[in-house]
Design an enzyme around this catalytic site. Structure first.
Site, short mmCIF file in Angstrom:
data_model
loop_
_atom_site.label_atom_id
_atom_site.label_comp_id
_atom_site.label_asym_id
_atom_site.label_seq_id
_atom_site.Cartn_x
_atom_site.Cartn_y
_atom_site.Cartn_z
N GLU A 63 0.88 -3.76 3.91
CA GLU A 63 -0.35 -3.77 4.64
C GLU A 63 -1.10 -5.07 4.72
O GLU A 63 -1.20 -5.84 3.65
CB GLU A 63 -1.53 -2.68 4.02
CG GLU A 63 -2.72 -2.71 4.76
CD GLU A 63 -3.47 -1.66 4.50
OE1 GLU A 63 -2.96 -0.22 4.34
OE2 GLU A 63 -4.92 -1.74 4.58
N ASP A 82 0.82 -1.22 -0.07
CA ASP A 82 -0.04 0.04 -0.11
C ASP A 82 0.96 1.32 0.05
O ASP A 82 1.48 1.61 1.08
CB ASP A 82 -1.06 -0.26 1.36
CG ASP A 82 -2.01 1.01 1.27
OD1 ASP A 82 -2.05 1.87 0.27
OD2 ASP A 82 -2.73 1.44 2.37
#
Lengths: 545, 67
Positions: A131, A126
Site C-alpha cells: 500500500e 498492508d
C-alpha cells in the site's frame, strides 16, 4: 466553501508473481516494499537501515460514533496498530522455502515492511498487498498528483525486482491498480479528509450516503462481471460496489460499510476528525480522481455548513449496486420521500447545492471553479453521450475498449479476453497497462506529465507537515529512526535517547515554516536544536545538553 | 459507426464540439474510413500487448483479502 482541505489517498495494489501461482502474497508485498526502500536508500546515499513506522497514534478500533470496539471482538485484520505478524525471519524462511539457495543472495536483515518515502508518503505491507499512502495535500489536484506518484513508485519497484530477479532467484512481481480479483476478494483505494470534530458524525453519514452511492458514475473504474466472483456476465461501473454490505460501520475488510467510522485523526484529536473513506475505486484517470477528491471535499463542505441537499435513500447498499450494474445510467433508485432518481440525477442535486452555496459565499476560488465546471460538464455528457467521456473517465474508457472488442470479435461478456482487458487496464507498466497505452496513444487526457510525477515521487507537498517528514527522510536518512503521520523520531549522536518531533497540526511545519531551519542546519542535531528553540512544545528530547 | 464514436481521438472530438460550423458538410466517407482505421489500429495495438493466454492468466490472478 472550497475544495481545499487536508486530504490524502491510500492505494492498495493487486500483486502477482508472474509464473508462480503458489507465491505468498505477503512475501511478494514485502519484496516490493523492501526493494523500493533499498532504491530510495541508494538514491539518498544512506548507509543505515530504512526509517521504520511508528505505530503510536494508530487507533483502528476507535469508532467515530463515540465508542471503541474491544480488541477481543475485533476481526484480526482490524488490528492495524501493531506491526505485521509476519516477522522478517518468517518472510526470509518463506522465501528460502520457495526459492532455495538463491534467497541467500538477498540481504534479509534489510527486510522492510513499512517505510516513509522522501515525498512524505508511507509505503508498507498492508495485510497481503503493498500500500502507498500519499502525503497529506490540500487540494484535489495535489491528491491526484501524489496518488499518481504512487503508481510511479509501484512501477519503479516492479522494474527493480525484474532487474534483480536473475541474481536473486526471487519471483518477478507485477502490480495492478485495481480493487478485485473477481474471485470474491477486494482490496481498497481509500481516501481521507480532515473534517472539524465539531461536525456531528450522524450528519456526515446522512449527507454522504446518497452521495457515495452515486458518485461512481463519475469516478468508478469499471468492472467486467457482476457479483463478488463476477459470476454473472456483464459490465458494471464500479470495482467495489458488490463488496459492500452495510451503510455505516467500523470494519474495512469484512461487512464493508459505505460510510466507515474509523476514528483515527492522526492529528490533534479535539479539533480534527479524519474521515476515512473506503467506498472508492482506485483511479488511473486523472479526471476521475480529480472529481473523486474534489466533489467529496465539496459535499463535506456542504454538510459542515448545513446546506447539503435533503436526500435519503430507501436502501443505500441496494442503490449502490443497482447504479453500478447499469452502465446505461437509466436505472433509478427510490428515496424515502417517494422520488425515484438516477445516479446522475443524485449527483446533479449535490452539484446544484454546491453551486448555490458558492453563490452565497462570494464565488468559488480557482480550484473550486475547476471542479464545479468539470463536474457539470461530465454530468451533462453522462446524460447525453456517455461514450464521449472515453478520454476522461476510467469506467467509460474501459467500457469503450470492451465494446470495441465485443463489436470486432463478437465476444460475449463471459469471454476471458474481456476479463483480461479489465485486469490489464490496471497494470502499472506503461508497455502493458491499457490505461497507459491509451494515454500514449493520445486517447486519454491527463492533468500531469511524466516530469510532474517524477518530481512528486521525490518531493513532498510544500503546504502540509508532509514537507518536514519528507525532507527529514531526504536530508538525514541515517538519522530518522521512525516516523508516522504526526511525529518523526530521530537518533542523534549528541542527544541521549534521541528526539521526537510532534506534528499535531497537518497545516504546520510546512516548507515556509521549516525550510529556513532546514537550510541552515548542517546536520540533524542542529535542525532539532533550532526547531526546539522555535517550537519548544513540539520537540521532545532525551537530553539536549 | 459506433467505433468512430467510441474511439474518436481527443483532437477530432474538439473539432466536433468546439467548432460546430453551421452547415458544415457531414464527414466524408474518407474521414469515416480514417476513424474506423484508427479504431482498428488501437485494437490491433492492444492485441499486441495483451497477455497471451487470457483464460489462464485471469484464472491465475488470485488475491488475498484486503481492506
Amino acid at each position: 466553501m472550497s475544495v481545499r482541505r487536508v486530504m490524502g489517498a491510500e492505494t492498495e495494489y493487486g500483486v502477482l508473481a508472474t509464473g508462480n501461482a503458489h507465491a505468498n502474497a505477503t512475501v511478494l508485498s514485502t519484496q516490493v516494499v523492501t526493494t523500493y526502500a533499498a532504491l530510495v536508500r541508494r538514491r539518498l546515499g544512506a548507509s543505515r537501515a530504512t526509517a521504520g513506522w511508528d505505530y503510536h497514534g494508530e487507533t483502528p478500533l476507535q469508532d467515530a460514533r463515540g465508542f471503541a470496539v474491544p480488541r477481543e471482538q475485533a476481526d484480526p485484520s482490524q488490528l492495524t496498530d501493531v506491526a505485521p505478524v509476519l516477522t522478517a525471519e518468517e518472510v526470509a524462511a518463506e522465501a528460502l522455502r520457495e526459492t532455495g539457495p538463491h534467497a541467500e543472495s538477498m540481504d534479509w536483515r534489510q527486510v522492510v515492511m513499512n517505510t516513509v518515502l522522501p515525498n512524505g508518503a508511507r509505503l508498507y505491507v498492508d495485510h497481503s498487498h503493498p500500500e502507498y499512502s500519499s502525503p497529506e495535500v490540500t487540494t484535489p489536484r495535489d491528491a491526484v498528483l501524489w496518488d499518481a506518484a504512487g503508481d510511479r513508485v509501484a512501477l519503479d519497484a516492479v522494474r527493480a525486482i525484474a532487474a534483480s530477479a536473475p541474481a536473486t532467484g526471487l519471483d518477478v512481481v507485477n502490480l495492478y491498480k485495481n480493487n478485485t480479483d473477481n474471485k470474491s476478494v477486494s482490496y481498497g483505494a481509500h481516501e481521507n479528509y480532515l473534517v472539524p470534530r465539531s461536525v456531528p458524525f450522524d450528519a456526515l453519514a446522512a449527507g454522504l450516503l446518497p452521495f457515495f452511492a452515486s458518485r461512481q458514475v463519475v469516478c468508478g473504474a469499471g468492472r467486467v462481471g457482476l457479483g463478488d466472483r463476477g459470476q454473472r456476465p456483464g459490465f458494471q461501473i464500479s470495482q467495489r460496489a458488490d463488496f459492500f454490505e452495510r451503510e455505516v460501520g467500523l470494519e474495512t475488510t469484512v461487512h464493508r460499510p459505505i460510510v466507515n467510522t474509523r476514528d483515527e485523526p492522526h492529528a490533534e484529536r479535539t479539533r480534527h476528525r479524519r474521515l476515512h473513506v473506503i467506498i472508492g475505486d482506485a483511479n488511473l484517470s486523472h479526471t476521475s480522481n480529480l472529481l473523486k477528491f474534489g466533489t467529496t471535499s465539496l459535499v463535506l463542505g456542504l454538510i459542515e455548513a448545513g446546506t447539503a441537499p435533503d436526500l435519503a435513500l430507501v436502501d443505500p447498499v441496494a442503490a449502490l449496486q443497482a447504479i453500478s450494474h447499469d452502465p446505461g445510467l437509466t436505472t433509478t433508485v427510490p428515496l424515502r420521500d417517494g422520488r425515484e432518481l438516477t445516479g446522475v440525477q443524485l449527483q446533479r442535486l449535490y452539484l446544484e447545492a454546491a453551486r448555490a452555496h458558492e453563490q452565497t459565499t462570494g464565488g468559488p476560488d480557482p480550484e473550486t471553479r475547476e471542479v464545479l465546471e468539470l463536474w457539470a460538464e461530465v454530468l451533462d455528457a453522462l446524460e447525453t453521450d456517455p461514450l464521449s467521456l472515453a478520454d476522461r473517465l476510467d469506467w467509460v474508457a474501459k467500457h469503450a475498449l470492451l465494446l470495441g472488442y465485443r463489436e470486432r470479435d463478437g465476444l460475449a461478456w463471459a469471454d476471458p479476453r474481456l476479463t483480461l482487458i479489465d485486469l490489464q487496464y490496471a497494470d502499472v507498466r506503461p508497455e502493458k497497462g491499457l490505461y497507459h497505452r491509451l494515454v500514449a496513444a493520445g486517447r486519454m487526457r491527463t492533468l500531469f506529465g511524466a516530469e510532474d510525477l517524477e518530481r512528486a515521487v521525490g518531493q513532498p507537498p510544500a503546504d502540509t507537515r508532509a514537507w518536514l517528514r519528507g525532507r527529514l527522510v531526504t536530508r538525514f536518512p541515517d538519522d530518522v529512526l521512525t516516523a508516522n503521520w504526526d511525529s518523526v523520531s530521530l537518533t542523534l549522536p549528541g542527544v541521549r535517547r534521541g528526539a521526537r518531533i510532534a506534528m499535531p497540526e497537518p497545516l504546520e511545519l510546512t516548507r515556509e515554516d521549516v525550510d529556513p531551519l532546514l537550510s541552515a542546519a548542517p546536520d540533524a542535531e542542529h535542525l532539532v536544536r533550532a526547531l526546539a528553540a522555535a517550537r519548544p512544545a513540539l520537540v521532545h528530547t532525551g537530553s539536549l545538553g | 459507426m459506433a467505433q468512430e464514436r467510441i474511439f474518436g481521438t481527443g483532437a477530432q472530438r474538439r473539432e466536433e464540439t468546439e467548432l460546430p460550423e453551421p452547415g458544415a458538410p457531414a464527414p466524408t466517407a474518407a474521414q469515416s474510413q480514417t476513424s474506423a482505421t484508427s479504431a482498428d489500429d488501437l485494437l490491433a495495438e492492444i492485441d499486441g500487448v495483451l497477455e497471451s493466454n487470457a483464460e489462464e492468466f485471469v484464472k491465475g490472478f488470485v488475491q488475498k483479502g484486503g481492506q
